[in-house]
Write a protein that holds these residues in place. Structure first.
Motif, short mmCIF file in Angstrom:
data_model
loop_
_atom_site.label_atom_id
_atom_site.label_comp_id
_atom_site.label_asym_id
_atom_site.label_seq_id
_atom_site.Cartn_x
_atom_site.Cartn_y
_atom_site.Cartn_z
N PHE A 137 -32.84 -112.04 10.17
CA PHE A 137 -34.24 -111.40 9.67
C PHE A 137 -35.06 -111.86 10.35
CE2 PHE A 137 -32.75 -111.69 4.90
CZ PHE A 137 -31.89 -110.33 4.88
N LEU A 149 -30.17 -124.66 15.57
CA LEU A 149 -30.85 -125.11 14.46
C LEU A 149 -30.01 -124.41 13.32
CD1 LEU A 149 -33.41 -126.84 13.45
CD2 LEU A 149 -34.35 -124.51 13.22
N ARG A 194 -25.03 -123.20 12.03
CA ARG A 194 -23.96 -123.97 11.04
C ARG A 194 -24.08 -123.48 9.79
NH1 ARG A 194 -21.73 -128.20 14.35
NH2 ARG A 194 -23.00 -128.64 15.95
N MET A 195 -25.26 -122.99 9.69
CA MET A 195 -25.54 -122.33 8.12
C MET A 195 -24.75 -121.28 7.90
SD MET A 195 -29.56 -122.45 8.30
CE MET A 195 -30.34 -123.98 8.81
N GLN A 196 -24.21 -120.98 6.66
CA GLN A 196 -23.69 -119.72 6.43
C GLN A 196 -24.33 -118.81 5.58
OE1 GLN A 196 -19.87 -119.66 6.94
NE2 GLN A 196 -20.21 -121.36 8.18
N ILE A 248 -26.26 -116.43 3.67
CA ILE A 248 -27.63 -116.32 3.22
C ILE A 248 -28.54 -117.37 3.62
CG2 ILE A 248 -27.21 -117.46 1.06
CD1 ILE A 248 -29.58 -114.65 1.59
N PHE A 249 -27.91 -118.56 4.03
CA PHE A 249 -28.97 -119.77 4.62
C PHE A 249 -29.39 -119.41 5.88
CE2 PHE A 249 -26.15 -122.07 1.50
CZ PHE A 249 -27.35 -122.63 0.53
N ILE A 286 -32.04 -116.71 5.49
CA ILE A 286 -33.57 -117.26 4.99
C ILE A 286 -33.98 -118.01 6.12
CG2 ILE A 286 -34.34 -118.69 3.41
CD1 ILE A 286 -33.49 -116.39 2.17
N ALA A 287 -33.21 -118.82 6.99
CA ALA A 287 -34.08 -119.65 7.94
C ALA A 287 -34.62 -118.76 9.06
CB ALA A 287 -32.69 -120.50 8.70
N ALA A 304 -37.52 -117.65 7.67
CA ALA A 304 -38.66 -119.00 7.86
C ALA A 304 -39.43 -119.03 9.18
CB ALA A 304 -37.96 -120.29 7.19
N PHE A 312 -29.17 -117.42 -7.41
CA PHE A 312 -28.79 -118.02 -6.18
C PHE A 312 -27.90 -119.46 -6.49
CE2 PHE A 312 -29.62 -120.08 -2.09
CZ PHE A 312 -28.67 -119.46 -1.37
N PRO A 314 -26.59 -113.86 -3.22
CA PRO A 314 -28.13 -113.78 -2.17
C PRO A 314 -29.12 -113.05 -2.43
CG PRO A 314 -26.25 -112.41 -1.36
CD PRO A 314 -25.69 -112.83 -2.72
N VAL A 351 -32.52 -112.06 -2.21
CA VAL A 351 -33.57 -112.38 -1.43
C VAL A 351 -34.46 -111.43 -1.87
CG1 VAL A 351 -34.03 -112.31 0.89
CG2 VAL A 351 -32.08 -111.94 0.52
N PHE A 353 -37.04 -119.99 -2.13
CA PHE A 353 -35.83 -120.45 -1.55
C PHE A 353 -35.91 -122.12 -1.12
CE2 PHE A 353 -34.37 -116.32 -1.57
CZ PHE A 353 -33.01 -116.33 -1.82
N VAL A 369 -33.25 -124.82 -2.70
CA VAL A 369 -32.57 -125.38 -1.81
C VAL A 369 -32.88 -126.93 -1.94
CG1 VAL A 369 -31.74 -125.71 0.52
CG2 VAL A 369 -32.21 -123.47 -0.43
N LEU A 407 -28.56 -126.84 -5.38
CA LEU A 407 -28.35 -125.54 -6.03
C LEU A 407 -27.95 -125.50 -7.67
CD1 LEU A 407 -26.28 -123.72 -3.12
CD2 LEU A 407 -28.75 -123.60 -3.64
N LEU A 429 -38.32 -125.51 4.42
CA LEU A 429 -37.01 -124.90 4.03
C LEU A 429 -36.11 -125.09 5.49
CD1 LEU A 429 -35.24 -123.28 2.37
CD2 LEU A 429 -36.36 -121.08 3.32
N LEU A 462 -32.56 -127.32 5.68
CA LEU A 462 -31.64 -126.34 6.06
C LEU A 462 -30.88 -126.87 7.38
CD1 LEU A 462 -32.40 -122.78 5.47
CD2 LEU A 462 -30.77 -124.10 4.35
N PRO A 506 -27.15 -127.87 6.14
CA PRO A 506 -26.96 -126.57 6.36
C PRO A 506 -26.41 -126.13 4.95
CG PRO A 506 -25.90 -127.66 8.17
CD PRO A 506 -26.41 -128.86 7.27
N GLN A 507 -25.95 -126.66 3.96
CA GLN A 507 -25.51 -126.16 2.74
C GLN A 507 -26.59 -126.61 1.54
OE1 GLN A 507 -23.14 -128.10 4.31
NE2 GLN A 507 -22.04 -126.37 5.09
N GLY A 508 -27.79 -126.92 2.10
CA GLY A 508 -28.80 -127.47 1.09
C GLY A 508 -28.61 -128.85 0.98
#
Lengths: 246, 319, 293
Positions: free
Chosen positions: B60, B105, B108-110, B112-113, B116-117, B120, C32, C38, C40, C232, C236, C240, C277, C281, C285-287
């Motif tokens: 995004f 940065l 490594r996120m999957q 949707i993360f 969103i990042a 951000a 979520f 997801p 958004v 979010f 996060v 979750l 955020l 992250l 990475p998984q929150g």
């Protein structure tokens, strides 16, 4: 082969432990796999079989413990580096590259893992010979979404073979197959083993394990409870208890 | 495959020649103003699809890269009066570094993360630029165009040609990736990251590469926009609309083939121009959003996917 | 420039603001956090609710909170429908669906924005009510009533939803579906129905949340973009699916925003939630408290 080579294990797992949060999935597991061996891995659901495989192939990082492959410490290597060194695997639930054809699936392996710079024609020949060997020759241009369950299993083995493994780990490649299909896959694995590929087979179908393995290891709750020839392991009281439940 | 390459490069040369001739022959400025925007859309969509399409990481952050490209030029012009090629090259370099940073940065996120990042990141950069007085802050900044370089008569015509070159560059890179082992690796990791790793694909490195290339291109595309608009403000340069349009164009065109984003961008870009002129820019955005949702729901493989389907249900192995 | 009073003021306002942020994030925490959708478009639905409240308040002089309650059933239905569509087109198809699922919700958010612009224009809109515009003095601190109302309703809403999820059969089923879909199936419940209902509830809550949003401050059509970051970030940070955590995380964000606002000015405010955020992250990475290993 000299004597010392045959004696050094292909894969040596030393005191491997894997924890998920507070849950210990593997308790200090140690085992040597000899070159060329047909090794069966059994155990009830949740006993840690797939976790062990994930640790060997690098999907999970392990804390204490080391993994040696051909005398090299691979404990910290990423999965693709392990694949390039000769460890290939199939998955319990098949994980094909869904947007690709069977041929493209194998090309990924040939592009990235087979190493040497070989020409396109050579790669294509390699691919075809692997597919023919697996009995998938006619499916070469089929989309993986159109394969049957047994074809998917074979495709995964073919893809693994295309990485030119020295060690092939088959994670329940026969689950959900009919008995004639089980025999088909079993024969495939045996023919691969006869070509100097070391194979670790995880399986629930006992007949298949008994027929295939030279040595069997049984895990229960993350610990090795028996290891030896198939008949020895089957005769073991603890193995029987683990399977029947107490 | 070789014949394919010759056809492609011939097409590219003919396209650029046609654009060049057009700048010499057509006197009216409007086609260049509108055409520039469409070319920019194509370049952005193609660049986006390298990471978003091939690797399946929904970015995004197009507006972040685009906006940084714009402001890199703003800075270079106000500080050194740098010429256009320098602006574009610097934009590309900054974009590459930014892509690498974003990749390290976030990759490594999957799923949707990651997405969103990237939003951000856009907002954080936009806020920083908003608070940066030297480039005008929130109010924006006026930019003087230097004299135009021959053989062009007007600056917009020149920018039109430059953007056409960027389009060819972006398409050539995207096409190369698509047809090479890089593309195959990205496709594999998009389908299944773990399976790709276990098949020998260095997923993190490939994703970083895609992120760097995609980022460099998007920044380079943004760089001439400062000169095109002669004005820049953070609100428009970093507007999330760029992210939505780019993503929509790529997905509607289809990312299974390198030509998909081009088709999507030409189709939507032209529609947008027509709608903006004839009705209003809001209606144009509404149509864009509706088409995105419609395609994602009804034709998930985009126009390219529809073409494949028409051609007989499956694509032949091209190997 | 900087004093203890100012800081105290910022913290108090921040806590109130935080509770309000918590309320607008509740739905996302379910959709979520628990359901892995997801979503958004969550903030876009929130802004849509605000405009619905504005419409009722402006034309029929309905109190914003009552208006929020009135639109809740409509949002419930909307949520049920959206989940059905999402499930049929994406979840069912598997593998590649997540990419398109994200694009789908992004597109929905965009459509909502544009529709609001076409209907109401780009200008800010606000509601009128007796408690808006006045403030309560507590020593040196001046607390706007609108924040207090938002705080009270937000807290009540969080408690209600927590009770619903822990005490009712459906609530427990919703939490179970996040843990183990198969187990739920074995118990004879249809996980898809449960998820659909959960998504419906998550959207219904936005009716009230949207009322709070426009009570706290005027809204404009693209306000949802800022709230992508806030909601979010909170979900996060909370880990979750944890509602209690949502409130704590929201207060942390509220206080952080309020302090930055006081010290550096409003122009930095939009970046706070997004920067937090990004930070979270990058580290996890998984929150912050990934539900699964």
């Amino acid at each position: 082969m000299t004597l010392s080579e045959t004696q050094s294990p292909l894969l040596r797992i030393c005191a491997l432990t894997k924890r998920f949060g507070g849950f210990t999935a593997l308790h200090s597991v140690s085992v040597d796999i000899r070159p060329g061996e047909r090794f069966g891995l059994i155990g009830p659901n949740g006993s840690g079989k797939t976790t062990l495989i994930n640790c060997i192939s690098g999907a999970f990082r392990t804390e204490p413990g080391t993994i040696l492959f051909r005398d090299e410490d691979i404990t910290r290597l990423q999965p693709h580096m392990r694949t390039r060194r000769g460890i290939a695997r199939s998955f319990q639930i098949p994980r094909p590259f869904r947007s690709m054809t069977v041929a493209e699936n194998l090309m990924v392996a040939l592009d990235f893992a087979a190493g040497e710079h070989v020409s396109m024609t050579q790669r294509r020949d390699t691919m075809m010979s692997i597919l023919d060997q697996m009995g998938l020759g006619s499916k070469v241009n089929a989309s993986t979404t159109r394969l049957s369950q047994v074809e998917l299993r074979k495709m995964e083995l073919a893809r693994a073979m295309a990485t030119r493994p020295k060690l092939l780990i088959s994670d329940e490649a026969m689950a959900g197959l009919s008995s004639s299909e089980v025999d088909e896959v079993l024969d495939l694995l045996l023919s691969l083993a006869s070509r100097d590929i070391t194979i670790i087979m995880i399986e629930h179908i006992m007949q298949a394990v008994m027929r295939f393995s030279e040595r069997v290891m049984c895990l229960d709750a993350g610990r090795i409870i028996a290891i030896g020839t198939p008949s020895e392991v089957m005769a073991d009281k603890r193995v029987q208890e683990a399977y029947l439940g107490t | 495959m070789k014949r394919d390459g010759i056809a492609f490069w011939t097409g590219a040369v003919v396209f650029l020649a046609a654009v060049l001739v057009m700048t010499q022959v057509v006197g009216n400025q409007y086609p260049f103003f509108a055409g520039y925007v469409i070319l920019q859309s194509i370049a952005l969509a193609v660049a986006w699809s390298i990471l978003g399409g091939y690797a399946g990481y929904v970015n995004f952050g197009t507006s972040a890269f685009y906006g940084v490209g714009v402001y890199a030029s703003v800075f270079l012009v106000s500080a050194f009066g740098a010429p256009l090629p320098v602006q574009i090259l610097t934009g590309a370099a900054i974009g590459a570094v930014m892509g690498l940073a974003l990749g390290l940065l976030t990759l490594r996120m999957q799923g949707i993360f990651f997405s969103i990042a990237t939003i951000a990141l856009t907002i954080v950069i936009e806020t920083t630029v908003t608070n940066w007085r030297y480039v005008g802050g929130a109010a924006g900044i006026q930019i003087q165009r230097p004299a135009v370089t021959p053989p062009f008569d007007s600056y917009v015509q020149m920018l039109f040609f430059v953007q056409a070159v960027l389009v060819v560059l972006a398409v050539a890179i995207s096409r190369y990736i698509h047809n090479s082992w890089i593309g195959r690796g990205l496709q594999a990791l998009r389908d299944d990251e773990l399976a790709a790793e276990c098949t020998g694909v260095p997923t993190l490195r490939l994703k970083l590469l895609a992120c760097v290339i995609s980022g460099a291109l998007m920044c380079a595309v943004g760089a001439p926009a400062a000169m095109y608009l002669q004005y820049a403000d953070p609100g428009s340069a970093f507007n999330l609309n760029y992210s939505v349009t780019t993503l929509a164009m790529s997905l509607i065109g289809g990312t299974a083939h390198w030509a998909g984003p081009i088709i999507g961008a030409i189709l939507l870009g032209t529609t947008q121009q027509v709608l903006t002129v004839t009705i209003s820019s809001e209606v144009n955005l509404l149509v864009l959003g509706l088409m995105l949702v419609l395609f994602v729901v009804g034709a998930p493989e985009g126009i390219v996917g529809l073409i494949y389907k028409l051609r007989g249900n499956q694509k032949e192995g091209e190997i | 420039m900087f004093s203890l009073d100012l800081l105290l003021d910022a913290v108090v306002i921040g806590v109130l603001l935080g509770c309000f942020y918590g309320a607008v994030s509740l739905g996302l925490s379910v959709s979520f956090g628990l359901l892995d959708v997801p979503h958004v478009a969550h903030p876009a639905f929130l802004v849509l609710a605000s405009y619905a409240v504005y419409f009722l308040n402006e034309n029929y002089a309905v109190d914003p909170l009552v208006a929020g309650l009135l639109i809740t059933p409509i949002f419930l239905l909307l949520g049920l429908a959206v989940y059905r569509l999402y499930y049929e087109t994406f979840e069912k198809r598997g593998s590649d669906a997540s990419v398109r699922g994200i694009a789908f919700f992004f597109g929905i958010a965009f459509i909502i924005e544009v529709v609001i612009i076409l209907q109401f224009g780009v200008d800010q809109r606000s509601v009128t009510a007796t408690y808006i515009g006045k403030a309560w003095r507590l020593g040196d601190i001046r607390i706007p009533y609108r924040l207090l109302v938002a705080f009270a309703v937000a807290t009540a809403l969080t408690m209600l939803l927590t009770l619903y999820l822990s005490r009712t059969f459906m609530g427990r089923a919703i939490r179970a579906v996040a843990q183990d879909q198969e187990a739920l199936r074995l118990m004879g419940a249809n996980p898809i129905k449960v998820k659909q209902w959960a998504f419906g509830i998550a959207t219904a809550v936005l009716g009230i949340a949207g009322a709070l949003l426009i009570i706290v401050a005027p809204v404009d059509p693209t306000l949802d973009r800022a709230y992508i970051g806030r909601t979010f970030c909170i979900v996060v940070m909370a880990g979750l699916g944890s509602l209690g955590g949502t409130l704590v995380a929201a207060i942390i964000l509220g206080v952080a925003e309020s302090i930055v606002l006081t010290l550096f000015g409003a122009s930095w405010a939009p970046a706070i939630s997004f920067a937090m955020l990004l930070g979270i992250l990058a580290v996890r990475p998984q929150g912050l408290f990934g539900r699964r290993s």
